[in-house]
Design a protein around this motif. Structure first.
Motif, PDB file in Angstrom:
ATOM      1  N   ILE A  92       3.994   5.014   2.543  1.00 26.03           N
ATOM      2  CA  ILE A  92       4.343   5.594   1.244  1.00 26.03           C
ATOM      3  C   ILE A  92       4.298   7.118   1.315  1.00 26.03           C
ATOM      4  O   ILE A  92       5.160   7.809   0.774  1.00 26.03           O
ATOM      5  CB  ILE A  92       3.336   5.113   0.168  1.00 26.03           C
ATOM      6  CG1 ILE A  92       3.276   3.584   0.119  1.00 26.03           C
ATOM      7  CG2 ILE A  92       3.688   5.692  -1.183  1.00 26.03           C
ATOM      8  CD1 ILE A  92       4.527   2.899  -0.244  1.00 26.03           C
ATOM      9  N   GLU A  93       3.304   7.651   1.989  1.00 29.31           N
ATOM     10  CA  GLU A  93       3.188   9.119   2.044  1.00 29.31           C
ATOM     11  C   GLU A  93       4.382   9.750   2.756  1.00 29.31           C
ATOM     12  O   GLU A  93       4.784  10.864   2.434  1.00 29.31           O
ATOM     13  CB  GLU A  93       1.875   9.520   2.729  1.00 29.31           C
ATOM     14  CG  GLU A  93       0.669   9.194   1.847  1.00 29.31           C
ATOM     15  CD  GLU A  93      -0.667   9.571   2.460  1.00 29.31           C
ATOM     16  OE1 GLU A  93      -1.647   9.681   1.695  1.00 29.31           O
ATOM     17  OE2 GLU A  93      -0.756   9.743   3.690  1.00 29.31           O
ATOM     18  N   VAL A  94       4.946   9.015   3.712  1.00 30.20           N
ATOM     19  CA  VAL A  94       6.127   9.535   4.407  1.00 30.20           C
ATOM     20  C   VAL A  94       7.353   9.432   3.498  1.00 30.20           C
ATOM     21  O   VAL A  94       8.146  10.368   3.393  1.00 30.20           O
ATOM     22  CB  VAL A  94       6.346   8.774   5.733  1.00 30.20           C
ATOM     23  CG1 VAL A  94       7.684   9.154   6.359  1.00 30.20           C
ATOM     24  CG2 VAL A  94       5.207   9.058   6.706  1.00 30.20           C
TER      25      VAL A  94
ATOM     26  N   GLU B 203       7.384   9.606   0.339  1.00 30.10           N
ATOM     27  CA  GLU B 203       7.266  10.644  -0.689  1.00 30.10           C
ATOM     28  C   GLU B 203       7.450  12.048  -0.133  1.00 30.10           C
ATOM     29  O   GLU B 203       7.913  12.942  -0.837  1.00 30.10           O
ATOM     30  CB  GLU B 203       5.903  10.520  -1.394  1.00 30.10           C
ATOM     31  CG  GLU B 203       5.794   9.229  -2.181  1.00 30.10           C
ATOM     32  CD  GLU B 203       4.509   9.108  -2.991  1.00 30.10           C
ATOM     33  OE1 GLU B 203       4.401   8.137  -3.755  1.00 30.10           O
ATOM     34  OE2 GLU B 203       3.615   9.975  -2.853  1.00 30.10           O
TER      35      GLU B 203
END
Lengths: 575, 697
Positions: free
Chosen positions: A413-415, A417
């Protein structure tokens, strides 16, 4: 005379070269699909085009390499030489769908062709109506993007600049696609160098002999294994919600026959080809059948041409699983799941103690495209096909464990975003969604995205909104998939397949189906039901309704009440 | 230094190994006793006591004790860690269990998933949200957090808490607020913040590391404190250090904070020892090859330092299967472990092919040759049949080997089904196990863009010197060094490791237009923290060495490469230099340069270390130059040459400067060095064997 020790050494060398190609691609490729989802496969084929060794591959690519190579060899005939790289993505010449570009490099020793190194790689975008090439609602292949017939990307070591330019000018993301094309070429080049090093000590005829021996060995192994399975025939019918353009549902019917040391999968009885782009061409249908059958073979069965020889796949021409030109195939990934689950179902009927119930997931392919606030184009493509398998003969489905019909890893998810104007608001389990059974199906999952820029086009290609993931032997189906758009707190249901625009702060929520259960839920160990309640994987209401188990909200099991209730329900059912 | 004695202790699964170095008298002593699993400190204390008595060492002469432990690893493998609560951003509590949703085995329907250390009930969510650029989108709900923490601690009785919020790698503010609350309300509760233990992008891997740290923290806190007290009670006021996975050492206080960094505490030692030899012998680039009973370990050493990586998998469900374990973002010595050892079992599979390993007969029942009930042929059995091992001089003659039983078993289990001779079967086993190691080594080196031919092999461990010659030939390595005392080489690693700190901060940005001021600030933070810790560990601040690297990639790629970053403050002028460093590294790895695609940075790393202590390697007590160098000769079989006569040498009688040619076998207590035909051997000044495979080349 075959020396078994030498054979083992040569096999290891070939598998190592294939694996190294995979590593090289993972580390240099630029599209998320390749780097995180591993949507590519490497292999080595002998001089005649039969596969000898394959790197860790997506099951769906199991039978894909040889037909595409054959397409190229048929076209070029004797006109293949050192330094060539053959390329094709044409589903009507052995390919699978336009996004999968196949490349083959012949390898020579002492002036003779000893083999081909081969690499299939899913490319992010090759033009067409909708970015990403996954649209389910195309009606003919001409709408789907650039079709590259068998061609040479390199000839005698010289790049075909025209073809490079054509590719560059027919994609929305030339940087990514050309980067991946180069990664593919580089991996083939280094595989060729490694093969030269590893096979330096073996004469050409010996290499050929052992390449053939490896395939023969696998064939014997597979035949022995099939011979040990009970003979018999079973039929299974699966349903796809629709054909991608509102028609349907699509009926996929298979009759699976185990006869001595061979297996026949006959898809006669499947719907005719329809509109939409979910069709699986013959070769993909065959790959999926191999993948489904692979599950009952020994785990370390080598992947090479010997594996396919004992298996016959019959798919009537003009049917949904072997359509005629110009049927569209871009979203065949979704249709393919249904082919696999159909074969799996038939297999479960033949081998009840070895197969689990239907795996879950909505077979979701998502693309979101638009412009970032600083006017850069972004394209987020994600496949998130599955959850764990269904309940099995003696164990539950693993929540979020991918099942054996695909192996796409998620994107962090962090990637997502960091690279796109998206905020992921939830990514987790959906309690109560696993199909009830003596052994429970895996839970479905949810992903929820909020758009942060002004506008984007979002496309979903999913299924299981109508036909759930089946249970077996008394096990119940898992919960259906659902999709929603949420704006200002208003939930608006969305279909499984759509393309539409999305506005800033709008939220898209995709709920993925749970897997099927195995066996009668009333026979499930009450303690395990209570533990599921304690772990908040099912609610106490669900425990009561689906399993007739009385559990307090805190997870304590009421054994007496459960016994009474289960006895009553049992009587109710026998009446 | 006024105190001349240093002690290294390696607590392994079966044995606790000790090594004592006396720099005043230039001597090394070793000791070995059975590990005491219920409290490993028992064996440590007993072993040190014995060693001190044996060497007549006064406790106050001991400068420090360095400890390597498998306790952290075993806790994860046995799932015997603490009951941990995990608190995440709302919407993400299942991330830990979902992982990357990838299978480590494509076709096995019923694979056991890698373990999830925190069950769903103990995973709580709290309102807060930070964006990828560090902006606070939703403020931290402190009250909600405290409520969840109370539930976990008071109702669920967790013993440690892990906190992992989205994008805490970019902005740790909310995690720090959470840490403050935990500290105030539960002062004795161990807790781990993701932004402290692994401040790197990718939420699952970060959460996994954070949770694993919390999982082993209560246990390691207690264990290390107790050990320290017991050593003091012994009269040792020496500093106690613990070996880190990256090959450095840390104080007990530091280890108690981030115990997950001890996950590979033991295995790092062998690579450190090899590096030390590399420095001492001026062979800075080498491949360390450590082969024991169950596994072989390979590690690339460059510039006399082991290569390191920042990812590791712990507690694998299947030991040699990548992806079947818990991923950790910790700095570890980058080595590969292969299921290939003396005890690896050979068998003919259902395809009629010969397979060796990874199944091992271990030490019980062990190879057929041990005559302890083992009835499956192993690598050691093949080595015996080929004449590499002496049936009467195994473990220095303490054990004899049953050659007749080996011949029978090999004939029956391997030679007959393959329809080959017994010796062909034995050569096959030797070749296949070596080829397995060679293939794994090639792959390991290929991933780094390295060519094995450029390196010297350093071979040790019980089976390493037996297989080195054959393996080096497959890898086309020209020179092998077999250190004196190859059986205890690994333990020396504890005495040559220096205090070290590895730290990291993520900053995702394109190289052009990078906020250099921010990078300087991150490095300043890391450097201050590192030097404080090293000074606390006894280092002189003036001698600390810093190395900087950044994880970089072309925009859009999924994997980063480690690029060296120059010292000193960075400015926009540094950009060109760093860009070139990126291209250089990229070319080494992938043999090409890609222009025109922007470059981005993800994580910035600092490695700080004190200078390595000096250590001479004289095993004075073992040398017996009064004896004959040549013990005799025996028949040995080599793949190409067939049966030949090999000269047998006594390792302890070989003086410096002695030279001889293969075929030869050099015997010492814990190992045997096999030298094939044509190779030239020289005994160097430190009594190491230097083997040139092709002396005329």
């Amino acid at each position: 005379m075959i020396d078994p020790i030498k054979q083992e050494l040569i096999k290891n060398a070939l598998v190592m070269v294939s694996d190294n190609m995979m590593v090289s691609v993972i580390r240099t490729a630029r599209s998320t699909l390749v780097k995180a989802n591993m949507d590519f496969s490497a292999s080595i084929c002998d001089a005649e085009g039969s596969m000898v060794a394959q790197g860790l591959a997506l099951p769906g690519h199991l039978g894909a390499t040889m037909p595409a190579l054959k397409g190229c060899m048929d076209w070029f005939g004797a006109d293949i030489g050192q330094g060539d790289i053959l390329i094709s993505n044409d589903p009507y010449a052995g390919g699978s769908h336009l996004n999968d570009i196949f490349m083959f490099k012949p390898v020579y020793k002492d002036g003779e062709r000893i083999c081909f190194v081969a690499l299939i790689l899913h490319h992010t975008d090759l033009g067409g109506r909708v970015a990403g090439g996954q649209a389910a609602d195309s009606n003919e292949i001409q709408q789907e993007g650039l079709r590259i017939p068998p061609s040479k990307l390199y000839e005698g070591g010289r790049p075909n600049q025209t073809l490079f330019r054509i590719i560059e000018h027919n994609t929305r993301v030339p940087e990514t696609v050309l980067g991946d094309v180069r990664a593919q070429v580089a991996a083939l080049d280094s595989a060729e160098r490694e093969l030269h090093k590893l096979l330096a000590d073996y004469p050409v005829d010996e290499i050929r002999t052992y390449m053939a021996a490896l395939q023969d060995h696998t064939e014997r192994l597979v035949r022995n294994c099939i011979a040990e399975l009970p003979d018999g025939s079973a039929e299974f019918t699966e349903w796809n919600d629709d054909d991608g353009v509102g028609g349907g549902p699509v009926r996929i019917h298979v009759k699976l026959t185990i006869d001595g040391d061979r297996i026949v999968a006959d898809f006669t009885g499947t719907s005719d080809q329809m509109g939409g782009a979910l069709h699986t061409n013959y070769w993909f249908t065959a790959s999926l059948t191999y993948a489904a059958l692979r599950a009952v073979m020994p785990v370390d069965t080598p992947n090479n041409a010997g594996f396919y020889r004992p298996i016959t796949v019959i798919a009537p021409e003009g049917s949904w699983v072997n359509p005629r030109f110009p049927a569209a195939l871009g979203a065949r990934g979704q249709g393919g799941y249904r082919v696999r689950t159909a074969v799996t179902g038939a297999l479960a009927r033949l081998l009840p103690d070895r197969m689990p119930a239907c795996p879950g997931g909505n077979e979701f392919g998502l693309s979101v495209t638009g412009h970032t606030p600083d006017r850069r184009r972004f394209l987020h493509v994600e496949f998130h096909n599955v959850t764990g398998r269904g309940g099995g003969p003696d164990s539950d489905g693993q929540d979020a464990g991918p099942y054996w019909l695909g192996n796409l890893s998620n994107t962090p998810i962090e990637v997502i975003e960091a690279e796109n104007p998206l905020l992921v608001e939830a990514y987790g389990f959906l309690p109560d969604s696993g199909g009830p059974g003596r052994y429970r199906g895996a839970l479905g999952m949810v992903r929820q995205y909020r758009l942060l820029n002004d506008e984007a086009t979002v496309q979903q290609r999913a299924d299981r909104h109508v036909f759930p993931c089946w249970g077996i032997f008394g096990g119940q189906p898992g919960a259906l998939s659902r999709s929603f758009f949420i704006r200002d707190g208003q939930w608006e249901p969305a279909p499984a397949k759509f393309v539409r625009s999305m506005k800033k702060d709008e939220v898209f929520r995709s709920e993925m189906a749970g897997s099927g259960g195995y066996g009668d839920p009333l026979l499930r160990d009450a303690q395990r039901v209570a533990e599921d309640v304690r772990q908040e994987k099912i609610s106490s209401t669900h425990a009561l309704e689906a399993y007739a188990v009385v559990v307090g909200a805190d997870g304590t099991l009421d054994t007496a009440a459960t016994q009474t209730l289960r006895a009553e329900r049992g009587r109710g059912e026998s009446r | 230094m006024s105190r001349p004695i240093r002690i290294g202790v390696d607590v392994g699964g079966t044995f606790t190994d000790l090594v004592l170095a006396d720099s005043e008298h230039d001597r090394i002593f070793t000791g070995k006793l059975l590990t005491t699993p219920s409290d490993p400190a028992d064996a440590i204390v007993a072993g040190i006591k014995t060693l001190l008595a044996r060497t007549g060492t006064a406790p106050e002469a001991v400068a420090h004790v360095v400890h390597g432990t498998t306790l952290v690893t075993n806790t994860v493998i046995q799932r015997s860690g603490a009951r941990v609560g995990l608190i995440t951003t709302r919407g993400f509590r299942d991330s830990l269990e979902m992982g990357r949703e990838i299978r480590y085995d494509l076709y096995d329907l019923f694979i056991e998933p890698p373990p999830t250390l925190v069950p769903r009930r103990l995973r709580a969510e709290v309102d807060e949200r930070i964006a990828a650029d560090g902006e606070v989108l939703l403020p931290f709900d402190g009250e909600g957090f405290l409520e969840q923490a109370r539930r976990l601690v008071e109702t669920e009785r967790v013993e440690a808490v892990a906190v992992c919020f989205m994008h805490a790698w970019r902005n740790p503010l909310h995690e720090q607020m959470a840490g403050q609350i935990l500290h105030e309300h539960f002062p004795d509760l161990p807790f781990t913040l993701s932004s402290e233990v692994a401040p790197e992008i990718r939420e699952f891997e970060r959460a996994s590391t954070t949770t694993a740290n919390a999982y082993v923290q209560p246990l390691m806190r207690g264990y290390l404190s107790r050990l320290q007290q017991r050593l003091r009670a012994l009269g040792l006021d020496a500093s106690l250090y613990v070996m880190l996975s990256g090959g450095g050492i840390a104080t007990v206080t530091q280890a108690q904070r981030f115990p997950i960094q001890l996950i590979e505490s033991g295995p790092a030692a062998g690579a450190m020892a090899a590096s030390h030899y590399g420095r001492l012998l001026d062979v800075p680039d080498l491949i360390s090859f450590d082969m024991g009973g169950t596994t072989a370990k390979m590690c690339l050493v460059e510039s006399a330092r082991p290569t390191r990586t920042h990812e590791f998998e712990a507690g694998r469900v299947r030991r040699f299967k990548k992806g079947s374990g818990i991923p950790l973002k910790v700095t570890v010595v980058d080595m590969i472990e292969i299921g290939a050892g003396g005890g690896s079992i050979a068998a003919v599979d259902n395809m009629g092919l010969l397979k060796v390993g990874p199944r091992s007969a271990g030490s019980e029942p062990g190879p057929v040759a041990y005559a302890r009930g083992g009835n499956e042929p192993t690598v050691t059995d093949a080595d015996l049949l080929l004449g590499y091992l002496d049936p009467r001089y195994f473990l220095g003659g303490e054990m004899s080997l049953d050659l007749a039983a080996v011949e029978d078993t090999l004939r029956e289990r391997i030679a007959a089904p393959l329809a080959v001779s017994t010796e062909r079967a034995a050569i096959g086993i030797h070749q296949v196990v070596n080829e397995n190691m060679a293939a794994a080594t090639r792959r390991y080196l290929a991933e780094k863009g390295k060519d094995p031919r450029r390196y010297t092999m350093m071979a040790f461990g019980g089976a390493g010197p037996v297989h080195a010659w054959s393996l080096a030939r497959m890898l086309k390595i020209g020179r092998i060094i077999v250190p004196f005392g190859a059986g205890v080489t690994s333990a020396l690693g504890f005495l040559v490791a220096a205090p070290a700190v590895d730290d990291v901060r993520s900053l995702v940005s394109r190289l052009e237009g990078l906020d250099w001021q921010r990078v300087n600030t991150l490095y300043a933070q890391m450097q201050t923290r590192a030097s404080e810790q090293l000074v606390e560990a006894g280092a002189d601040p003036a001698t600390i060495q810093y190395q900087r690297h950044a994880d970089m990639r072309h925009v859009g790629q999924g994997f980063e490469i480690q690029v060296p970053i120059p010292d000193g403050p960075l400015t926009a002028d540094s950009e060109a230099r760093i860009r070139e460093a990126f291209f250089d590294t990229y070319r080494t790895l992938f043999e090409r340069r890609v222009d025109g695609v922007p470059i981005e940075t993800l994580s910035w790393r600092l490695s700080a270390r004190a200078p390595a202590p000096a250590l001479s390697l004289r095993f004075a007590s073992d040398i017996r130059h009064d004896r004959e160098a040549i013990k005799g000769e025996r028949r040995a079989c080599f793949a190409d040459a067939g049966w030949t006569t090999a000269t047998v040498y006594d390792r302890y009688a070989l003086p410096a400067g002695y030279t001889f040619r293969g075929p030869a076998v050099v015997e010492e207590r814990e190992s045997t060095t096999v030298v094939g035909p044509g190779a030239q051997v020289r005994v160097d000044a430190l009594l190491n064997l230097v083997i040139d495979l092709d002396p005329e080349a």
